[in-house]
Design an enzyme around this catalytic site. Structure first.
Site, PDB file in Angstrom:
ATOM      1  N   ASP A 129       0.478  -1.356  -0.101  1.00  0.00           N
ATOM      2  CA  ASP A 129      -0.145  -0.102   0.231  1.00  0.00           C
ATOM      3  C   ASP A 129       0.900   1.395   0.131  1.00  0.00           C
ATOM      4  OD1 ASP A 129       0.562  -0.196   2.522  1.00  0.00           O
ATOM      5  OD2 ASP A 129      -1.088   0.340   3.627  1.00  0.00           O
ATOM      6  N   LYS A 180       4.579   1.918  15.430  1.00  0.00           N
ATOM      7  CA  LYS A 180       3.655   3.030  16.849  1.00  0.00           C
ATOM      8  C   LYS A 180       3.277   3.258  17.739  1.00  0.00           C
ATOM      9  CE  LYS A 180       1.054   1.175  12.522  1.00  0.00           C
ATOM     10  NZ  LYS A 180       0.690  -0.222  12.685  1.00  0.00           N
ATOM     11  N   ASP A 238       1.369   6.662   2.172  1.00  0.00           N
ATOM     12  CA  ASP A 238       0.731   4.798   2.469  1.00  0.00           C
ATOM     13  C   ASP A 238      -0.679   5.100   2.355  1.00  0.00           C
ATOM     14  OD1 ASP A 238      -1.217   2.887   4.017  1.00  0.00           O
ATOM     15  OD2 ASP A 238       0.365   2.636   5.551  1.00  0.00           O
TER      16      ASP A 238
END
Ligand code: GDD
Ligand code: MG
Length: 375
Positions: A129, A180, A238
């Site tokens: 992606d 993250k 992304d």
């Protein structure tokens, strides 16, 4: 095909030649792009006239890659239906399907027996992606020059919290990999394109789910392996959220990022041949208008994606939005930052703004405007 890699003067790989393998990770469920991904995997969503993955394959081919393995899971069969053996895209394409999703690291390990590279040769791995204008050959050259276990493309972003945060030292050596992190220590993030030394892939455990971000990279760093950051702030996106998807589509249409797979010259709009667009409609901002779409008089479509067979009625305004296959936007309706699912009908004068999503097949009745003088 073999490609010649030329590292910086004095580098170890001047004029060395070898064929290049790539793995593309395409098994995710694309939940942030629902409802578009309810029936179609994210890499197959149409972007600027072709499935998104076609742009990635075209860029890999242009960089000298000749063998690509797709690591599939969610709705795997759809990939082969469109891409076949890859010949149309100039690459030899193979498919490996996980019965249960194996995570990013497990997916890489699961295709290892399809690779052609020798143990010390490079294998490119990319997230399915990512739209990136970076210089893949320069990344490969750095990998060879540094004899790294893995070389990661890194980019700088304003907010690193939804990415892998990757601090490096002055020599580009990766110091940590923090997936993250709520409190990022740097704005340099993992851009989702790696060069692995092949034998490193074989060290990933088999038969279970593994996250390359949460498990493999931290373990390699713990074992004192050399992970190198290739920092290039080229165009990068992304496409995994509706806003990013629309932006990337417009950037492809306008030529902000080049793609050999773009079906036509860059411009303010890409209108497919069978679309019927009124002369009195305005289409701009890199909008994509799919096959058999009808755009009626005085409608405005700015920076948006209108998929095959959709209808935009008169005086409707569609901005920064995605209108799904066969959906209908009624007269005078306003969309701004909205996603309209396949076959839905947004009735006249509705206003859907700021991230609104309409699920497939939903009918929103027209809004009737009553003025106080009517009462
Ligand atoms: N085959 C397979 N199997 N592929 C998978 C699986 C799986 O179980 N899980 C995820 N993928 C694929 C997805 O299809 C996608 O192409 C890629 O792996 C990354 O998954 P995402 O779900 O898009 O992850 P992300 O965007 O939250 O984070 C990743 O990308 C960021 C850059 O955009 C991480 O790699 C971050 O570290 C990185 O910063
Ligand atoms: Mg992603």
């Amino acid at each position: 095909m073999a490609i010649a890699l030329t590292a910086e003067p004095g580098g170890a790989t001047d004029h060395e030649e070898f064929p290049i393998d790539a793995i593309i990770l395409v098994g995710g469920r694309g939940t942030r792009l629902r409802p578009l991904t309810l029936g179609v995997p994210k890499p197959l969503l149409p972007m600027a006239g072709v499935p998104f993955l076609a742009h990635q394959l075209a860029r890999l081919h242009a960089a000298g890659v000749d063998h690509v393995v797709l690591a599939t899971s969610y709705r795997a069969e759809q990939f082969c239906d469109y891409f076949g053996d890859g010949a149309r895209f100039g690459v030899q394409l193979e498919y490996v399907t996980e019965a249960e999703p194996l995570g990013t690291g497990g997916a890489i390990r699961n295709v290892a027996d399809r690779l052609h590279a020798k143990p010390d040769e490079p294998v490119i791995v990319i997230n399915g992606d990512i739209l990136s204008g970076h210089d893949l050959r320069a990344q490969l050259a750095l990998h060879a020059e540094r004899s790294a276990a893995v070389t990661l493309h890194l980019v700088e972003v304003d907010d690193a919290r939804s990415f892998g945060c990757v601090p490096i030292d002055r020599d580009g050596r990766v110091l940590a990999f923090l997936e993250k992190s709520p409190q990022p220590v740097t704005n340099l993030i993992n851009a989702g394109c790696y060069v692995f030394r092949r034998e490193v892939i074989e060290r990933i455990p088999t038969g279970r789910a593994v996250s390359v971000e949460c498990e493999t990279f931290p373990e390699l760093l713990g074992a004192d392996e050399l992970l190198v950051g290739y920092v290039e702030n080229a165009y990068w996106s992304d496409i995994g959220t509706p806003a990013a998807f629309v932006r990337a589509s417009c950037d492809l249409v306008r030529g902000v990022v080049a793609s050999p797979a773009l079906p036509g010259p860059p411009g303010e709009a890409l209108v497919m041949p069978s679309a019927d667009v009124s002369d009195a409609a305005a289409i701009a901002g890199g909008s994509f208008i799919g096959e058999r779409v009808r755009v009626a008089v005085n409608a405005i479509v700015m920076g948006s994606v209108v998929l095959d067979g959709a209808v935009i009625e008169s005086d409707a305004v569609v901005r920064a939005s995605i209108v799904g296959v066969g959906a209908r936007v009624g007269a005078g309706a306003v969309l701004d930052g909205a996603v309209i699912g396949e076959g839905s009908h947004v009735g006249e004068r509705n206003e859907l703004v700021g991230g609104a999503r309409v699920w497939p097949g939903v009918v929103l009745p027209p809004v009737s405007i009553r003025f106080s003088s009517d009462e």
